[in-house]
Each structure stands twice: as C-alpha cells, then as structure tokens.
Design a protein around this motif. Structure first.
Motif, PDB file in Angstrom:
ATOM      1  N   TYR A  63     -17.951  30.992 -20.505  1.00  0.00           N
ATOM      2  CA  TYR A  63     -19.524  31.615 -20.594  1.00  0.00           C
ATOM      3  C   TYR A  63     -19.406  32.663 -19.531  1.00  0.00           C
ATOM      4  O   TYR A  63     -20.368  33.681 -19.783  1.00  0.00           O
ATOM      5  CB  TYR A  63     -20.587  30.391 -20.346  1.00  0.00           C
ATOM      6  N   GLN A  64     -19.169  32.325 -18.357  1.00  0.00           N
ATOM      7  CA  GLN A  64     -19.117  33.411 -17.207  1.00  0.00           C
ATOM      8  C   GLN A  64     -18.323  34.660 -17.707  1.00  0.00           C
ATOM      9  O   GLN A  64     -18.917  35.871 -17.229  1.00  0.00           O
ATOM     10  CB  GLN A  64     -18.594  32.859 -16.141  1.00  0.00           C
ATOM     11  N   ALA A  65     -16.941  34.414 -18.302  1.00  0.00           N
ATOM     12  CA  ALA A  65     -16.427  35.730 -18.577  1.00  0.00           C
ATOM     13  C   ALA A  65     -17.430  36.429 -19.579  1.00  0.00           C
ATOM     14  O   ALA A  65     -17.318  37.689 -19.718  1.00  0.00           O
ATOM     15  CB  ALA A  65     -15.082  35.327 -19.251  1.00  0.00           C
ATOM     16  N   ARG A  66     -17.816  36.085 -20.621  1.00  0.00           N
ATOM     17  CA  ARG A  66     -18.718  36.794 -21.756  1.00  0.00           C
ATOM     18  C   ARG A  66     -19.721  37.365 -20.924  1.00  0.00           C
ATOM     19  O   ARG A  66     -20.251  38.504 -21.363  1.00  0.00           O
ATOM     20  CB  ARG A  66     -19.209  35.846 -22.755  1.00  0.00           C
ATOM     21  N   PHE A  67     -20.456  36.654 -20.005  1.00  0.00           N
ATOM     22  CA  PHE A  67     -21.752  37.080 -19.362  1.00  0.00           C
ATOM     23  C   PHE A  67     -21.234  38.449 -18.324  1.00  0.00           C
ATOM     24  O   PHE A  67     -21.957  39.304 -18.693  1.00  0.00           O
ATOM     25  CB  PHE A  67     -22.304  36.014 -18.454  1.00  0.00           C
ATOM     26  N   ASP A  68     -19.996  38.424 -17.731  1.00  0.00           N
ATOM     27  CA  ASP A  68     -19.686  39.422 -17.215  1.00  0.00           C
ATOM     28  C   ASP A  68     -19.273  40.636 -18.146  1.00  0.00           C
ATOM     29  O   ASP A  68     -19.446  41.921 -17.529  1.00  0.00           O
ATOM     30  CB  ASP A  68     -18.377  39.120 -16.401  1.00  0.00           C
TER      31      ASP A  68
ATOM     32  N   LEU B 170     -24.375  34.975 -26.567  1.00  0.00           N
ATOM     33  CA  LEU B 170     -24.175  34.025 -25.372  1.00  0.00           C
ATOM     34  C   LEU B 170     -25.494  33.294 -25.274  1.00  0.00           C
ATOM     35  O   LEU B 170     -25.652  31.762 -25.273  1.00  0.00           O
ATOM     36  CB  LEU B 170     -23.808  34.778 -24.236  1.00  0.00           C
ATOM     37  N   HIS B 171     -26.769  33.932 -25.587  1.00  0.00           N
ATOM     38  CA  HIS B 171     -27.782  33.197 -25.399  1.00  0.00           C
ATOM     39  C   HIS B 171     -27.857  32.173 -26.505  1.00  0.00           C
ATOM     40  O   HIS B 171     -28.569  31.022 -26.391  1.00  0.00           O
ATOM     41  CB  HIS B 171     -29.119  34.150 -25.485  1.00  0.00           C
ATOM     42  N   ALA B 172     -27.544  32.307 -27.704  1.00  0.00           N
ATOM     43  CA  ALA B 172     -27.678  31.353 -28.972  1.00  0.00           C
ATOM     44  C   ALA B 172     -26.600  30.125 -28.425  1.00  0.00           C
ATOM     45  O   ALA B 172     -26.983  28.989 -29.091  1.00  0.00           O
ATOM     46  CB  ALA B 172     -26.998  32.017 -30.232  1.00  0.00           C
ATOM     47  N   ASP B 173     -25.665  30.293 -27.638  1.00  0.00           N
ATOM     48  CA  ASP B 173     -24.778  29.278 -27.330  1.00  0.00           C
ATOM     49  C   ASP B 173     -25.307  28.374 -26.100  1.00  0.00           C
ATOM     50  O   ASP B 173     -24.995  27.262 -25.867  1.00  0.00           O
ATOM     51  CB  ASP B 173     -23.404  29.933 -26.962  1.00  0.00           C
ATOM     52  N   THR B 174     -26.164  29.005 -25.214  1.00  0.00           N
ATOM     53  CA  THR B 174     -26.489  28.321 -23.830  1.00  0.00           C
ATOM     54  C   THR B 174     -27.993  28.531 -23.889  1.00  0.00           C
ATOM     55  O   THR B 174     -28.171  27.543 -23.003  1.00  0.00           O
ATOM     56  CB  THR B 174     -26.046  29.319 -22.757  1.00  0.00           C
TER      57      THR B 174
END
Length: 282
Positions: free
Chosen positions: A57-62, A83-87
């Motif tokens: 998740y952090q890698a995708r956010f970065d 990413l929001h759909a997952d988190t």
C-alpha cells in the motif's frame, strides 16, 4: 505418450504468477484437471493476499505522489482511486481529490475534499483543504456577498457636548447639528476569478457601502485588485489594488496600494501572518 502444459497467468501489480501443470503419459482425467485448477486459484489468492500488505500500500501511495509531483495527474488519480477502493483511507482520498483538482475535475474534487473535512482531520490539514477549496472557487469564479444592519451612535465622529476651560472659565460646547444615532443597511459584494491556468493570478472587483436613512452619512467604496501568488508554501502573495471612496455622495479619496503578505503555519495549529502595505492617498 502425450503431454499437456497448462499455464495460468494472472498479472498482479507488476507481478505475474505462472503455474505449470505437466502431464506426462497420463490420460485426460477430469479429476486431475479440476485439482490443477483448484491449485491455480489457491496460488493466485495467496499472491493477492501478499499484495494487500502495508508495504505494498505504501509503495502504491508513493507511486501516486510521484505522479502528482511530476504533473502526471491522470496516472496519479488512477492510482489513488484504486488504492482508496482497497483501503478506504481519508489520507488517500485527500490525495485523490488533489489529483482530480489538478485534472480540472472541480466538482468531484470539491466533493472529496468535503468528505475528508467531515472526518475532522488535524488543523493544518483543514487549513490546507480550505486553501484548495478557495483555489477551486477562484478557478470557476465566485461571488461573495454580505448584508447587515448598522447602528452608528456617532456618525459624525464628534462629541455630543464638551466643556472647555479658558482662563479658568468653563465654557460648554454643544454641536449645532443632529448627533443622534443613525441606522443603515451595509453591503459587500466581491467577484473574483483566476486569470491563469495555475490559479496563481486572481483578479477581483469589490463594492462596499452603508446606506443610512439620511444620505448625509452614506459611504460607498469601489475596488479593483489583482493578486499574484509568489509561493505556495509558505503562502506568500502580492496584491495591487485601486480603491475609490465616496462619502455623502461626494468623492472622498482614491487609494492605490501594493501589499506583500506572508503566512507561516505553525505545528500546533496556529499561524502567523505578516503584511507590508504601501499606498498613496489622493
């Protein structure tokens, strides 16, 4: 004998899971095929579970932040939306809203910003979101208005009576005109709009006034201004304005000014604003 080779490809965030089922010298038995398929599905589910980790998740956010920093707003919006759909993270939603604002999708961006504000984020975040919302309003154009009722107990700004001692003799002064309180209607209208694609230059026109029951006290003011953002953080801008004011229907003065303002936000939630203003009064 015959040989069958089954491969199941599943692409998962730049990873590819490949399962090989080799059948050598075996008849085509339905049960064996089903077992291979079940093993393939289980392997894919395990890989997917491994991908739903804080590190991934952090890698995708970065990655989304890098897209946003380089101006690739469409890719950033896609990354943050998925990413929001997952988190379901408000932090991710905030960056998603920023990416949509960058794309010019102001309606959805504004809605997402308000959803983040509803979660009661820290004060610095609320201030920053407020700044984003102001920029959206500036980009689309906005009209601010305000109306009120005013009661002025001393409209002429003179004492109702005064006692003056001259050589030890007290003399009383009483104004020869009406000094009673005056009631009036106040109004303020401000129209503004961004003049460039980056919303860094904003033009505005404002009208301010107070209309009393007696026109002898009316106040009317008109102003045209252009603001230029010099720095986004800390917030620094220059403002050039020209104001014309009337009192009781007569021209009172013209005021041309240049102001430089700087806002420094502090970690505890407060902010410090400095302004330097120079002008000429005609």
């Amino acid at each position: 004998g015959r040989e069958w080779r089954f491969r199941l490809y599943r692409r998962l965030r730049r990873q590819e899971t490949v399962i090989h089922c080799w059948l050598q010298n075996r008849p085509a038995q339905a049960g064996f095929f089903i077992m291979c398929l079940l093993l393939a599905v289980a392997s894919c589910q395990a890989a997917e579970l491994d991908a739903n980790t804080p590190e991934v998740y952090q890698a995708r956010f970065d990655e989304g932040l890098r897209f946003l920093a380089t101006g690739n707003c469409l890719s950033a919006a896609t990354v943050f939306e998925r990413l929001h759909a997952d988190t379901l993270s408000p932090r991710v939603k905030l960056e998603w809203a920023r990416a949509l604002r960058c794309l010019g999708n102001y309606v959805q961006s504004e809605a997402l910003f308000h959803e983040v504000l509803a979660t009661n984020p820290p004060f610095p975040v609320r201030v920053r979101i407020g700044r984003f919302l102001d920029e959206i309003e500036a980009a689309t154009g906005k009209l601010d208005y305000q109306f009120g009722v005013v009661r002025d107990t001393n409209p002429r700004a003179v004492p109702t009576n005064a006692t003056i001692n001259i050589l030890g003799t007290p003399l009383t002064y009483t104004p020869q005109f009406d000094t009673s309180p005056q009631y009036g209607l106040s109004y303020r209208l401000v129209a503004s709009k961004a003049l460039d694609d980056r919303n860094a230059t904003i033009g505005s026109i404002s009208v301010y006034g107070i209309d009393y029951a007696s026109s002898d006290f009316d106040i009317n003011s008109y102003e045209a201004a252009v603001s230029q953002r010099l720095l986004a953080d800390p917030q620094t801008q220059a403002r050039l304005a020209i104001e014309r004011r009337y009192y009781a229907g007569e021209h009172l003065y013209d005021y041309s000014s240049l102001a430089l303002s700087h806002v420094l936000e502090r970690l505890e939630g407060s902010y410090w604003k400095n302004e330097l203003k120079l002008g000429t009064l005609d």
